[in-house]
Structures are given as structure tokens and as C-alpha cells.
Design an enzyme around this catalytic site. Sequence first.
Site, short mmCIF file in Angstrom:
data_model
loop_
_atom_site.label_atom_id
_atom_site.label_comp_id
_atom_site.label_asym_id
_atom_site.label_seq_id
_atom_site.Cartn_x
_atom_site.Cartn_y
_atom_site.Cartn_z
CG ASP A 139 -8.41 -4.29 -2.70
OD1 ASP A 139 -9.88 -4.08 -2.51
OD2 ASP A 139 -7.90 -3.23 -3.19
CG HIS A 168 -1.95 0.79 1.06
ND1 HIS A 168 -1.92 2.25 1.60
CD2 HIS A 168 -3.37 0.74 0.76
CE1 HIS A 168 -3.03 2.85 1.25
NE2 HIS A 168 -4.09 2.11 0.81
N1 ACO Z 1 4.06 -7.88 -4.61
C1 ACO Z 1 5.45 -7.75 -4.79
N2 ACO Z 1 6.24 -6.57 -4.71
C2 ACO Z 1 5.61 -5.48 -4.22
C3 ACO Z 1 4.36 -5.35 -4.29
C4 ACO Z 1 3.64 -6.53 -4.26
N3 ACO Z 1 2.05 -6.68 -4.01
N4 ACO Z 1 3.84 -4.19 -4.10
C5 ACO Z 1 4.97 -3.35 -3.96
N5 ACO Z 1 5.98 -4.21 -4.14
C6 ACO Z 1 7.27 -3.66 -4.47
C7 ACO Z 1 7.71 -2.99 -5.55
O1 ACO Z 1 8.19 -3.96 -6.70
C8 ACO Z 1 8.66 -2.11 -5.11
O2 ACO Z 1 10.14 -2.68 -5.14
P1 ACO Z 1 11.29 -1.90 -5.47
O3 ACO Z 1 11.61 -0.96 -4.40
O4 ACO Z 1 12.48 -2.97 -5.48
O5 ACO Z 1 11.15 -1.42 -7.00
C9 ACO Z 1 8.55 -1.59 -3.72
O6 ACO Z 1 7.75 -2.91 -3.06
C10 ACO Z 1 7.63 -0.36 -3.65
O7 ACO Z 1 6.54 -0.36 -4.45
P2 ACO Z 1 5.86 0.73 -5.33
O8 ACO Z 1 5.05 -0.03 -6.36
O9 ACO Z 1 6.78 1.78 -5.59
O10 ACO Z 1 5.02 1.48 -4.37
P3 ACO Z 1 3.54 2.07 -4.55
O11 ACO Z 1 3.44 2.72 -3.01
O12 ACO Z 1 3.85 3.06 -5.67
O13 ACO Z 1 2.62 1.10 -4.79
C11 ACO Z 1 0.63 -0.42 -4.54
C12 ACO Z 1 1.43 0.66 -3.95
C13 ACO Z 1 0.20 0.10 -6.02
C14 ACO Z 1 -0.59 -0.73 -3.89
C15 ACO Z 1 1.77 -1.77 -4.93
O14 ACO Z 1 2.12 -1.87 -3.57
C16 ACO Z 1 0.84 -2.99 -5.46
O15 ACO Z 1 0.98 -2.73 -6.61
N6 ACO Z 1 0.18 -3.87 -4.82
C17 ACO Z 1 -0.66 -4.97 -5.75
C18 ACO Z 1 -1.94 -4.47 -6.13
C19 ACO Z 1 -2.74 -4.02 -4.82
O16 ACO Z 1 -3.06 -4.69 -3.98
N7 ACO Z 1 -3.37 -2.72 -4.86
C20 ACO Z 1 -4.47 -2.60 -3.90
C21 ACO Z 1 -4.13 -1.52 -3.20
S1 ACO Z 1 -5.30 -1.10 -2.14
C22 ACO Z 1 -6.27 0.05 -2.75
O17 ACO Z 1 -5.96 0.84 -3.48
C23 ACO Z 1 -7.68 -0.03 -2.33
#
Ligand code: ACO
Length: 433
Positions: free
Chosen positions: A365, A308
Site C-alpha cells: 500500500d 506486515h
Molecule cells: N509503524 C510503526 N510501528 C509499527 C508499524 C508501523 N507501521 N507496524 C508495526 N509496528 C510495530 C508495532 O508497534 C509493534 O511494536 P511493539 O512490538 O513494540 O509492540 C511491532 O511493530 C509489531 O507490530 P504488530 O502490530 O504486532 O504487527 P502485526 O503483524 O500484528 O501487524 C500490520 C501488521 C497491521 C500491517 C502493522 O504493521 C500495521 O499496522 N501497519 C500499518 C498499516 C498498514 O500499512 N497496513 C497494510 C498492511 S498490507 C495489507 O494488508 C494489504
Amino acid sequence: MPKKTVTITDNNTGKSIEVDILQGSQGPPVIDIGTVYKELGMFTFDPGFVNTAACESAITFIDGEKGVLQYRGYPIEQLAEHSNFLEVCYLLYYGDLPTRKQQKEFDSIITRHSIIHEGLHDFYSGFRRDAHPMAITCGVMGALSSFYHDSLDIWDERSREITAHRLIAKLPTIAAGAYRYSKGEPFAYPKNSLDYASNFLHMMNSFPSEEYQVNEIAAKALDLLFLLHADHEQNASTSTVRLAGSSQANPYACISAGVGTLWGPAHGGANEAVIKMLKEIGDPSRTKEFVNRAKDPSSNFRLMGFGHRVYKNYDPRAKIIRKMSKKVLDELKVDDPLFEIAMKLEEIALKDEYFIEKKLYPNVDFYSGIILRAIGIPTTMFTVIFTIGRTIGWVSQWQEMVTDKSHRIGRPRQVYIGKRKRKYIPVAKRTKN
Ligand code: ACO
């Protein structure tokens, strides 16, 4: 209290400016960069608004490090235990919990606004039968903007209130219609004797040819899910609604923009994606393999329902939903193999160095789909359910923005990295582009 400031120095020119540090009622201090361009001739760069507060708001507070969520100051855990969705709608929109009389009036208004204009039914037939219900919901929501010309003065408090009532009341009817249309089934009119969640289940499932009895456990679970999704401060869809609204656009069109944003799998579409992922895993013994895939930098795969932008701790809503999933499955005597896979996945991920280091925890979620499946909601409707819950958040934030005297049209800046100025070459003289 003396004003706190921070000094920003341009090391190239030596020029320094002092900018204010703002302090909200809770949360970290915020640097006010409002004068930076004027004084130093520079913009600030913050892709994804990771560090930038775009507005002041008194609606929802999150402390992502501690896993805290409050609506108008009330902890989400207390609301989940003692309140209900319509009470929370009142709280979010008007700012305080209602008295018994106010709640009764509000419930009655929402109930009585739930029928949609007959003309709106015609919109559905323009969609393909296999259209995703989110596509239909987004389109029909946008179409509402053409129906209510009587209450479209966004500067008028009463007009905004009527708009809010209509949005909260009609969304379940629109959403259930999207589902019935995709199934080729007759639309069910709302029933005023039913509460909000029960009415939605009735419109989703009942047929004119037979009696339909709403399952109380299902209705209670759904009401709680609506409540937990009601607002989440400046997330992508809410920021979209605010940005669209900042141009003084039609409020129904602004909310429709929010619906479109919520649909994405990185946002509200994740609940549908979680179930797809759990089905693909298929067995608890394969969870490790998927955790490894999520860690592999050469793969685009992510654990859906994990991570998140704000929470660097367990999402408090996920905690409540996880507990509720178990209760609902037990009460309805549903044995869902996906629940076992989800729990195993969580267990492995939470012990994994990659997830620990990046502070990736289950989000709202991750478990919500387990409950929705148990109460008979098809996967394609999961994000639509999120939309129904979130509409009150969008409309409350929109109303807050419109009434905020300091609000201006939203207009981010950019770092231009394209071609510098060049001379136009007539096509006959071009040898390459
Ligand atoms: N699985 C594996 N790795 C992950 C995940 C995941 N679910 N989420 C983040 N990471 C990693 C990224 O690869 C990144 O790694 P890096 O630093 O080596 O590049 C690091 O963690 C940070 O991730 P970002 O994408 O930069 O974080 P951001 O804050 O931009 O994104 C998000 C947050 C979009 C929710 C992300 O965690 C994600 O894509 N999760 C999966 C989708 C999801 O569950 N979305 C629902 C969110 S809740 C909502 O909106 C209601």
C-alpha cells in the site's frame, strides 16, 4: 519418508502425546494440533492467528523472511512482467496458465458478464451521497446475493464457476457505479470492446455527452495493480471469506464480508491512509518528525504502508510498485510532491534502528496510491481498486475451501476470562451491579 512427530507434555500431569508434523511443498513445517484437546483436554491460544495455519491451500505461497510471493508457483515478478490481470485470474481460479484458446474464451466470458442487473441500480439511490465508495461496494456486493438464484448450489462445480465469472466481471461495474453515484454523475455501461482495466476507467470517467479516450498508460498501470493485489493467501479479508463460506453461506454474501474486512486501515484501507499521511507530512523535511512519532510508544500513530504480518523483508509487490510509480509519473509527466515525501520517508525509516529491529518495510500500500493519483483515481476509490483486484483471490480461496473434503465450519475457541457462575438477583434486590 518416516512420519515426523513432536511430543507435547503436560508438565502438571506428566501425560505426553505425539502429534504429527506436516510438511507442505514449500514453507516451514506445521504442527498438527488436531488431537491436543481430545488427548490433553486443552485448547491452544494464538490471538491474531500469528502461528496458526487454518487450512491447506495450493493457491499462493509467501516466504515472508525472504520476500517471496508466488501465485500457483509462478513468482510475482515474472507475472508482473509477462502476464496480465485476466490471465492471472484464470491461473488463480483454475490452477494453471491458460492456453491461447482458453484465455480467449475466458476473456470473452468475463467481458460478457460485466453488465449488472438493472434492478441493482436501484440499490445505489438508498445510500447517502457522501457515503464512502467502499460502503456502497460492500452493500451492493451483498445485494448480488439476492439476484442469482440460478447458480447458488455451492456443491455444483458449474454453479461455482458461474459465480466466479460474475464476481470478477461485475465488480468493476459495481465499483465504478459507487463512484459515479457519490459524484451525482450518470452511470456508464461497460464497453465490450475494451479490456478489463480500460473498461473500468471508461466506467469511472466517461460521460454520455462526449467521447472518452482511455489513456493506455493508465490502463496498463491499473491492470498491473489489479494483478499485484490478486491474492495473498490467508490474510484477514480472505480468512473472513473462508470463515463466512465455511457455514455454506451465499457466496456473494461471503465476498461482501471480505470487502468489509479489507476496508480497515490495518489492511486494504492503508493505501488511502498513506496518502492522507503523506499530505499531512507535507514536506520531505518533516519526515523525520513523523518517523519519531511512529516510534513513540505513547502515540497510536503508525507509518501507514509500513510493516506486515508476514513480510519481515521488503514486500515484493512494493518493490514492483515503487519502480512502476517512477515510470508512470515520468510517462504521464506528472510531478507529484507526495512521491518525493514517500521516498524520503522510506529512506529514513529503513535506516532507523526501530524499523530495522522490528523488520518494518514498505508494504503493497505504500506506493500504490502514488500511481493511482497519477492516473486520476480519487483517494476514496483506492481501497475499492484493491477490492477489484482481490476478488479473484477471495473467490478462488472460497472455491478451494468448498471443494476441500476436510473442511469444516470455522469455529475458534476462547480463553474465557469473564465472571464465574453466579446467581440471578431480581432487580428489586440489586444494590449495585
Ligand atoms: N509503524 C510503526 N510501528 C509499527 C508499524 C508501523 N507501521 N507496524 C508495526 N509496528 C510495530 C508495532 O508497534 C509493534 O511494536 P511493539 O512490538 O513494540 O509492540 C511491532 O511493530 C509489531 O507490530 P504488530 O502490530 O504486532 O504487527 P502485526 O503483524 O500484528 O501487524 C500490520 C501488521 C497491521 C500491517 C502493522 O504493521 C500495521 O499496522 N501497519 C500499518 C498499516 C498498514 O500499512 N497496513 C497494510 C498492511 S498490507 C495489507 O494488508 C494489504
